[in-house]
Design a protein around this motif. Structure first.
Motif, short mmCIF file in Angstrom:
data_model
loop_
_atom_site.label_atom_id
_atom_site.label_comp_id
_atom_site.label_asym_id
_atom_site.label_seq_id
_atom_site.Cartn_x
_atom_site.Cartn_y
_atom_site.Cartn_z
N ALA A 174 25.69 -51.65 -12.11
CA ALA A 174 25.39 -51.45 -13.37
C ALA A 174 24.45 -52.73 -13.76
CB ALA A 174 26.22 -51.02 -14.50
N GLY A 175 25.02 -53.66 -13.39
CA GLY A 175 24.07 -55.02 -13.73
C GLY A 175 22.94 -55.26 -13.14
N ARG A 176 22.90 -54.51 -11.67
CA ARG A 176 21.87 -54.33 -11.02
C ARG A 176 20.61 -53.50 -11.76
NH1 ARG A 176 22.44 -56.58 -5.96
NH2 ARG A 176 20.49 -55.40 -5.10
N THR A 177 21.35 -52.61 -12.01
CA THR A 177 20.32 -51.49 -12.84
C THR A 177 19.55 -51.96 -13.88
OG1 THR A 177 21.93 -49.51 -12.09
CG2 THR A 177 19.96 -49.02 -13.87
N VAL A 178 20.35 -52.76 -14.70
CA VAL A 178 19.70 -53.17 -15.97
C VAL A 178 18.61 -54.52 -15.46
CG1 VAL A 178 20.22 -54.88 -18.12
CG2 VAL A 178 21.85 -53.13 -17.18
N ALA A 179 18.82 -55.38 -14.54
CA ALA A 179 18.01 -56.06 -14.11
C ALA A 179 16.39 -55.45 -13.52
CB ALA A 179 18.56 -56.83 -12.77
N ASP A 180 16.83 -54.34 -12.84
CA ASP A 180 15.73 -53.67 -12.49
C ASP A 180 14.94 -53.05 -13.77
OD1 ASP A 180 15.39 -53.83 -9.62
OD2 ASP A 180 17.11 -52.39 -9.28
N PHE A 181 15.65 -52.38 -14.50
CA PHE A 181 15.03 -51.91 -15.67
C PHE A 181 14.16 -53.12 -16.61
CE2 PHE A 181 15.14 -51.16 -20.44
CZ PHE A 181 14.78 -49.64 -20.42
N LEU A 182 14.75 -53.99 -16.57
CA LEU A 182 14.12 -55.04 -17.38
C LEU A 182 12.84 -55.68 -16.45
CD1 LEU A 182 17.03 -57.21 -18.81
CD2 LEU A 182 15.31 -55.44 -20.04
N ALA A 183 13.22 -55.84 -15.29
CA ALA A 183 11.82 -56.41 -14.31
C ALA A 183 10.69 -55.17 -14.44
CB ALA A 183 12.52 -56.53 -12.80
N ASP A 184 11.10 -54.03 -14.32
CA ASP A 184 10.28 -53.16 -14.16
C ASP A 184 9.25 -52.93 -15.61
OD1 ASP A 184 11.16 -52.12 -11.77
OD2 ASP A 184 12.38 -50.28 -12.57
N ARG A 185 9.73 -53.41 -16.63
CA ARG A 185 9.27 -53.47 -17.85
C ARG A 185 8.67 -54.53 -18.20
NH1 ARG A 185 12.40 -49.78 -17.05
NH2 ARG A 185 12.46 -47.49 -17.92
N GLY A 186 8.50 -55.47 -17.16
CA GLY A 186 7.66 -56.81 -17.25
C GLY A 186 8.32 -57.87 -18.14
N MET A 341 11.60 -52.40 -24.74
CA MET A 341 10.18 -51.98 -24.72
C MET A 341 9.76 -52.50 -23.40
SD MET A 341 8.02 -54.34 -27.10
CE MET A 341 6.50 -54.00 -26.44
N ASP A 342 8.27 -51.55 -22.95
CA ASP A 342 7.78 -52.11 -21.81
C ASP A 342 7.01 -53.31 -22.21
OD1 ASP A 342 6.14 -52.46 -19.62
OD2 ASP A 342 6.24 -50.19 -19.18
N ARG A 343 6.97 -54.28 -21.68
CA ARG A 343 6.09 -55.56 -21.65
C ARG A 343 5.01 -55.57 -20.80
NH1 ARG A 343 8.80 -57.61 -25.51
NH2 ARG A 343 10.91 -57.72 -25.57
N ASN A 344 4.88 -54.65 -19.87
CA ASN A 344 3.69 -54.76 -19.04
C ASN A 344 2.46 -54.76 -19.67
OD1 ASN A 344 4.93 -55.16 -16.30
ND2 ASN A 344 5.62 -53.08 -16.65
N GLY A 345 1.44 -55.57 -19.46
CA GLY A 345 0.24 -55.34 -20.22
C GLY A 345 0.04 -55.84 -21.75
N VAL A 346 1.31 -56.25 -22.23
CA VAL A 346 1.48 -56.94 -23.35
C VAL A 346 1.05 -58.48 -23.32
CG1 VAL A 346 2.49 -57.01 -25.61
CG2 VAL A 346 3.07 -55.37 -23.92
N GLY A 347 0.58 -58.77 -22.06
CA GLY A 347 0.35 -60.18 -21.83
C GLY A 347 1.38 -61.07 -21.15
N ALA A 348 1.82 -60.51 -20.10
CA ALA A 348 2.75 -60.82 -18.90
C ALA A 348 4.33 -61.18 -19.91
CB ALA A 348 2.35 -61.94 -18.31
N GLY A 349 4.10 -62.04 -20.57
CA GLY A 349 5.43 -62.39 -21.27
C GLY A 349 5.64 -62.31 -22.65
#
Lengths: 370, 370
Positions: A174-186, A341-349
């Motif tokens: 579950a911890g890994r899934t959350v990490a992926d989820f956040l990483a995927d969303r920038g 939320m997805d932060r990709n394209g919102v200016g990296a960080g």
DNA sequence: TTGAAAGCGCTACCAG
DNA sequence: CTGGTAGCGCTTTCAA
């Protein structure tokens, strides 16, 4: 003589003998009528049952337990009733156990007591099985239970090397899934807020989260100790977290209630969820789905966990069988709601603090109640 | 001979006989050592206790119950574990019952079942007392329990005319208190959102509230049925309420969770709490105090209610005494937080909807999460 | 104060 | 399939 000891009983004392006398059969026959898998003719059984209901007879469970050494009772040890996750677990446990015709002996240890203290008492009651939630036992006690052939299962916790059944959510995964989820969303600046230190559940979530974050090259990950799983703990830990120079853009909390407390601290700091910070909880308690929280979280598969626990203690096997201690990990499921939320394209960080300061101030005023 | 039936026992089978044999005393003596108020010499008792711990002997509770007809168990019947009020009650019950050395047999009726169905089973277990929360029993069943001399108490509910103990918050008085509170603070358009229809708790709150409102010349009071005590019920009932031409300036909900659901509906309608609408709940569950809710509510005196329930079933009396059925109503306390405000001097009835429309629209946008 | 004996109400085994 | 009989482990008279 059948009547030699029939003293006047105050009430509620119709015994198998009484029924036998009325029917002119032996007391054994009455017993057989109430024992599944006893050899008794269809007809006799019907007559007995009829007379029994007429007289208001019910077998005395206590006397039966004395002989069979089984009470038809399952003990549940539950340390914490206040966190809303536990009522959910308790509800599911009671449903599934009661559906199997068993009664429930509940024990809630109060602070000075621990599980080891209560187990001997539970064993005295000849319980068919013991379910221990979010707590563990000494190996000595585990052995004592094994000696008495009383199966024990830890629910929502496990202890490597301890000879005892355990069922838990797969917290590492579950911890890994959350990490992926956040990483995927920038997300670039994640944080983890821990619950009860030392709890396997807690450690595993953290371990999986950090490991996967590292693999994804995201981080470093801020970390904060909660101390327990309460609203307060989430609130204060988040406050501490926000003292860092740059606030995280995502916080993963060890429990939903902590996450809700954390969101309160974020609001207090004029940080918006999810615009400024994404928030993820754990458990998926009912209030996580409330619109006011809209909490993205990992759903613990309570139904499956309880079913596994019940299966592993052999509640469905008659006669009961003791199986070798097993550890079962069940996958949780990430439920996405509005706190991430997805932060990709919102200016990296994401935006800087300054960028949205004016907006946030406005919002803050509006949100105040008085 | 003492050993004539000492077959090899699998485990966990050290009996009073075993201890007696080791000590060279009679089995009766062992029994006496473990019976408070049995005549046994200080010295003998000490020897017995020592040998007992050495051998790991513990009296068999089942055998004891068979004779004494008391199991040292208190049964709790609790219909609803999900509403956060009940875990609070259950927690308090377990604490106070366990503190008296009693065990707890928990029963949670599932929808098709009702309390009457389970009571015979509980009686079979020779429980010392039965506590029934938020549910009631038939008078026939009440009589059956009385016949068996098993005391029963209804917690958080009462049935006038039913011959059974009952302990509850004084809901009528609480309703009146809320009415006064709102009237004092200049509210002119109150509303009441009911919970489970037919429940005495619910009806009394409503009755007291409406009566006092009438006495104070405030009203008329809008009313809406919730159906149950859930977040959803509060949410949808409030939506219906807001379809009225003029929205209420105060809503009293039958439970905190309903109030929280209601606040969500108010937010959705761009109505601010407490500026546009004051909100009052009932119970004072932990989350009512969370800053994000800041719910003004009536605190149910759970500790006192539980203490009263335990006293009334005579758990502290040995030997147990059956007392005549009594109904105890305990005063709740209104806890003021940030979901209510004083409307005196704000223009008698608060602003019109139009007056603050622009402001609200702004706020609404700001509050949205995505 | 202690020991012996009689069950609590039932299940389980043994013949028939 | 049924009836007798022997306990399960303990509390509780009743004598000593």
């Amino acid at each position: 003589m059948a009547t030699n000891s029939r003293k006047k009983r105050a009430a509620a004392g119709v015994t198998a003998h009484d029924v036998a006398r009325v029917l002119g059969v032996s007391q054994s026959t009455i017993s057989r009528a109430f024992t599944v898998s006893a050899s008794i003719s269809r007809e006799t059984k019907a007559r007995v049952m009829e007379a029994a209901t007429a007289l208001g007879y019910q077998p005395n469970i206590i006397a039966r337990s004395l002989i069979t050494r089984r009470s038809n009772i399952v003990a549940i040890v539950m340390a914490n009733l206040v966190d809303p996750f536990y009522p959910v677990v308790l509800d599911e446990l009671t449903q599934q156990i009661q559906a199997r015709g068993r009664q429930i002996l509940l024990f809630v240890p109060s602070p000075p007591q621990d599980v080891d203290d209560i187990l001997p008492t539970l064993l005295q009651y000849q319980v068919d099985a013991i379910v221990i939630t979010s707590a563990t036992v000494s190996s000595a006690m585990a052995r004592a239970c094994a000696a008495r052939k009383t199966p024990v299962v830890l629910l929502n916790r496990y202890v490597p090397g301890l000879e005892i059944h355990a069922v838990s959510c797969d917290n590492v995964a579950a911890g890994r899934t959350v990490a992926d989820f956040l990483a995927d969303r920038g997300h670039a600046r994640p944080a983890f807020v821990a619950g009860l230190p030392g709890a396997s559940t807690n450690l595993d979530r953290q371990r999986g989260f950090l490991a996967r974050l590292g693999e994804r090259g995201v981080g470093p990950c801020l970390q904060e100790e909660g101390g327990d799983y309460t609203f307060e703990a989430g609130f204060t830990a988040t406050r501490r977290l926000l003292r860092q120079r740059e606030h995280p853009d995502a916080i993963f909390y060890a429990s939903d209630i902590m996450a809700v407390g954390g969101m309160e601290a974020l609001r207090e700091a004029s940080l918006r969820v999810p615009h400024d910070v994404s928030v993820i909880g754990f458990d998926d308690v009912p209030l996580a789905a409330w619109p006011s929280h809209g909490l993205t979280t990992v759903r613990q598969p309570v139904k499956d966990m309880v079913a596994a626990a019940i299966e592993v203690v052999g509640l469905d096997n008659v006669p009961p069988i003791m199986r070798a201690p097993t550890t079962r990990l069940i996958r949780g499921e990430l439920v996405e709601r509005s706190s991430t939320m997805d932060r990709n394209g919102v200016g990296a960080g994401g935006r800087t603090r300054a960028a949205s300061a004016a907006k946030r101030a406005t919002q803050r005023r509006a949100r105040r109640k008085t």
